[in-house]
Design a protein around this motif. Structure first.
Motif, PDB file in Angstrom:
ATOM      1  N   VAL A   1       0.844  -1.201   0.000  1.00  0.00           N
ATOM      2  CA  VAL A   1       0.000   0.000   0.000  1.00  0.00           C
ATOM      3  C   VAL A   1       0.882   1.255   0.000  1.00  0.00           C
TER       4      VAL A   1
ATOM      5  N   ALA B   1       2.357   1.725  -3.414  1.00  0.00           N
ATOM      6  CA  ALA B   1       1.362   2.267  -4.345  1.00  0.00           C
ATOM      7  C   ALA B   1       1.224   3.770  -4.167  1.00  0.00           C
ATOM      8  N   GLU B   2       1.210   4.231  -2.923  1.00  0.00           N
ATOM      9  CA  GLU B   2       1.097   5.670  -2.667  1.00  0.00           C
ATOM     10  C   GLU B   2       2.326   6.408  -3.193  1.00  0.00           C
TER      11      GLU B   2
ATOM     12  N   VAL C   1       0.119   4.938  -7.918  1.00  0.00           N
ATOM     13  CA  VAL C   1      -0.668   3.943  -8.644  1.00  0.00           C
ATOM     14  C   VAL C   1      -1.601   3.228  -7.668  1.00  0.00           C
ATOM     15  N   HIS C   2      -2.512   2.443  -8.207  1.00  0.00           N
ATOM     16  CA  HIS C   2      -3.438   1.671  -7.389  1.00  0.00           C
ATOM     17  C   HIS C   2      -2.724   0.457  -6.800  1.00  0.00           C
ATOM     18  N   ARG C   3      -3.210  -0.025  -5.705  1.00  0.00           N
ATOM     19  CA  ARG C   3      -2.646  -1.202  -5.030  1.00  0.00           C
ATOM     20  C   ARG C   3      -2.605  -2.406  -5.968  1.00  0.00           C
ATOM     21  N   ASN C   4      -3.599  -2.549  -6.824  1.00  0.00           N
ATOM     22  CA  ASN C   4      -3.624  -3.672  -7.767  1.00  0.00           C
ATOM     23  C   ASN C   4      -2.468  -3.591  -8.767  1.00  0.00           C
ATOM     24  N   THR C   5      -2.060  -2.365  -9.103  1.00  0.00           N
ATOM     25  CA  THR C   5      -0.935  -2.199 -10.018  1.00  0.00           C
ATOM     26  C   THR C   5       0.346  -2.720  -9.379  1.00  0.00           C
TER      27      THR C   5
ATOM     28  N   SER D   1       0.492  -5.180  -7.290  1.00  0.00           N
ATOM     29  CA  SER D   1       0.387  -6.639  -7.403  1.00  0.00           C
ATOM     30  C   SER D   1       0.808  -7.104  -8.794  1.00  0.00           C
TER      31      SER D   1
END
Length: 106
Positions: free
Chosen positions: A58, A61-62, A66-70, A72
């Motif tokens: 998380v 991502a911040e 980008v989004h957390r899924n990105t 992953s």
């Protein structure tokens, strides 16, 4: 001495791993005295708020915006990797910030 152009200022800001917002703010300064004051403020902030050596997904991502899924997808693609504790080394985040990330078709 008057500074022209944002190039030298952005370079100086990166010496303390300043955020893009700080780098852009520094382009507003016109004299070396103003830049020295701003860079000293960045250094003081950096000393009081040290960067972590490893990040959660998380947090990564911040930092990358980008989004957390990105994150992953980047992990599955091998662009980023986790350490034994399941955290991402800050060096990989710095590398990802400084280079253009590959397209993710995962």
């Amino acid at each position: 001495m008057v500074i022209t152009g944002p190039g030298p200022i952005r370079f100086l800001a990166t010496q303390w791993h300043a955020s893009p917002a700080i780098s852009i703010a520094l382009t507003r300064f016109r004299t070396m005295a103003e830049i020295d004051i701003a860079l000293r403020a960045i250094q003081l902030y950096s000393d009081m708020h040290p960067r972590p050596t490893h990040l959660t997904q998380v947090q990564a991502a911040e930092m990358l915006g980008v989004h957390r899924n990105t994150i992953s997808k980047l992990l599955r693609a091998g662009v980023l990797r986790l350490n034994q504790c399941g955290l991402i080394p800050i060096e990989l985040i710095d590398l990802a910030r400084s280079t253009k990330l590959p397209p993710l078709d995962c």
